[in-house]
Motif scaffolding. Sequence first.
Motif, PDB file in Angstrom:
ATOM      1  N   THR A  74       4.761 -10.829  -7.981  1.00 21.13           N
ATOM      2  CA  THR A  74       4.612 -10.090  -9.235  1.00 21.13           C
ATOM      3  C   THR A  74       5.769  -9.103  -9.348  1.00 21.13           C
ATOM      4  O   THR A  74       6.320  -8.648  -8.346  1.00 21.13           O
ATOM      5  N   ALA A  75       6.146  -8.782 -10.577  1.00 21.73           N
ATOM      6  CA  ALA A  75       7.258  -7.860 -10.804  1.00 21.73           C
ATOM      7  C   ALA A  75       7.071  -7.218 -12.174  1.00 21.73           C
ATOM      8  O   ALA A  75       6.444  -7.805 -13.060  1.00 21.73           O
ATOM      9  N   PRO A  76       7.587  -5.996 -12.333  1.00 17.03           N
ATOM     10  CA  PRO A  76       7.483  -5.336 -13.634  1.00 17.03           C
ATOM     11  C   PRO A  76       8.532  -5.894 -14.592  1.00 17.03           C
ATOM     12  O   PRO A  76       9.681  -5.485 -14.574  1.00 17.03           O
ATOM     13  N   MET A 111      12.985  -8.068 -16.059  1.00 18.92           N
ATOM     14  CA  MET A 111      14.008  -7.508 -15.172  1.00 18.92           C
ATOM     15  C   MET A 111      15.276  -8.326 -15.311  1.00 18.92           C
ATOM     16  O   MET A 111      15.236  -9.491 -15.696  1.00 18.92           O
ATOM     17  N   THR A 127      15.614  -2.724 -14.850  1.00 17.18           N
ATOM     18  CA  THR A 127      14.336  -2.908 -15.539  1.00 17.18           C
ATOM     19  C   THR A 127      14.601  -2.635 -17.017  1.00 17.18           C
ATOM     20  O   THR A 127      15.454  -1.812 -17.360  1.00 17.18           O
ATOM     21  N   ASN A 145       8.777   1.217 -14.254  1.00 21.29           N
ATOM     22  CA  ASN A 145       8.934  -0.163 -13.763  1.00 21.29           C
ATOM     23  C   ASN A 145       9.911  -0.234 -12.594  1.00 21.29           C
ATOM     24  O   ASN A 145       9.683  -0.969 -11.628  1.00 21.29           O
ATOM     25  N   MET A 146      11.009   0.532 -12.662  1.00 26.73           N
ATOM     26  CA  MET A 146      11.967   0.529 -11.548  1.00 26.73           C
ATOM     27  C   MET A 146      11.321   1.120 -10.298  1.00 26.73           C
ATOM     28  O   MET A 146      11.488   0.601  -9.189  1.00 26.73           O
ATOM     29  N   THR A 205       8.137   1.096  -9.582  1.00 27.38           N
ATOM     30  CA  THR A 205       7.190   0.072  -9.101  1.00 27.38           C
ATOM     31  C   THR A 205       7.925  -1.008  -8.306  1.00 27.38           C
ATOM     32  O   THR A 205       7.502  -1.401  -7.216  1.00 27.38           O
ATOM     33  N   TYR A 206       9.045  -1.454  -8.841  1.00 26.75           N
ATOM     34  CA  TYR A 206       9.831  -2.485  -8.150  1.00 26.75           C
ATOM     35  C   TYR A 206      10.327  -1.977  -6.799  1.00 26.75           C
ATOM     36  O   TYR A 206      10.169  -2.643  -5.772  1.00 26.75           O
ATOM     37  N   SER A 266       7.709  -1.705  -4.178  1.00 29.83           N
ATOM     38  CA  SER A 266       6.924  -2.924  -3.942  1.00 29.83           C
ATOM     39  C   SER A 266       7.084  -3.466  -2.524  1.00 29.83           C
ATOM     40  O   SER A 266       6.217  -4.169  -2.022  1.00 29.83           O
ATOM     41  N   ILE A 310      12.772  -5.800   0.325  1.00 25.06           N
ATOM     42  CA  ILE A 310      12.379  -6.085  -1.053  1.00 25.06           C
ATOM     43  C   ILE A 310      12.482  -7.604  -1.270  1.00 25.06           C
ATOM     44  O   ILE A 310      13.433  -8.238  -0.815  1.00 25.06           O
ATOM     45  N   LEU A 322      12.338  -9.587  -4.059  1.00 20.44           N
ATOM     46  CA  LEU A 322      12.742 -10.254  -5.289  1.00 20.44           C
ATOM     47  C   LEU A 322      14.134  -9.759  -5.659  1.00 20.44           C
ATOM     48  O   LEU A 322      14.292  -8.702  -6.249  1.00 20.44           O
TER      49      LEU A 322
END
Length: 299
Positions: free
Chosen positions: A213-215, A218, A227, A244-245, A247-248, A251, A295, A297
């Motif tokens: 999952t990703a915000p 991107m 983001t 969003n950044m 959150t990424y 993650s 990370i 992704l």
Amino acid sequence: MYYKVSKDTVVYAMSAHNKPVVTVDAPARIQFETWDCFSGQIQLDNAKFDGVDWNCINPATGPVYINGAEEGDILAVTIDKIETAEAGIVVCGKGVSVAGDSLQRSIKVVPVKNNTALFSERLHLPLTKMIGVIGTAPKSGEVSCAIPDMHGGNMDCKEIKEGATLLLPVNVPGALLAMGDLHAVMADGEVGGSGLEISGCITVSVKVIKGITAPLPMLFNNTHVMTIASDEDLDKAVELAVSNMVTYLSSAGSFTREEAIMLCSLVADARICQVVDPKKTIRVELAKKYLPEGINLVF
Ligand code: CA
Ligand code: ZN
């Protein structure tokens, strides 16, 4: 596999109900032929707004059904090539431009030659070719191609250009990818209300990513991760893009949200993509060299 989508089939809104025009097996290379944002209604040899049907603007070619793309997956779209026509249009005016109240609605045809846009005899602008509208179907309802949101859409982000990889959500089976609205030249903000609007051809490579999952959306290029977020309110768009950044970055588990926003505050640029669409778009850019370990992704 290599697929072609002609500009005979366009949509003016992204929706789960749009009928796919081409079905592809991913990974796939797809060429989209695209209209300019006026659907070619403005003649380049006699450019006028008279007779323009404003219901037929921002067409996106497609949609394309990607076999195997299921709800919750991520669609990675790498922009391999953008080819533009030999001339484009730039517009301005009341209701179109930032602070446009005192402006006449005007159109300028700008020829494109040798990778430059001939704005005037003296001013030859280097091309900064980019995609204005690109997205997948939203979860429910339809979203006009004029509007940017979580499914992509009219983000008018100048970093959506050759070499970049855009990650979009798969909200419905097949994703239903569509795109259009090329700009031969555009700066951050798009303050006059348009880029150098131009027809052309976009070649992309698509891939389906599962189990992450990703915000979204991107965007990745050689050096940066971004983001992108949109809202009617510019402050809220900034908030969402930053969050969003964060959150990424958190993650992977090696950063807390607090560390992530501290890092953003020091080295991530919050930039304006555009302020002239029904929702305004912000992107937050972080150099990949600052990404935390682990990370999962990265493109
Ligand atoms: Ca646009
Ligand atoms: Zn445009």
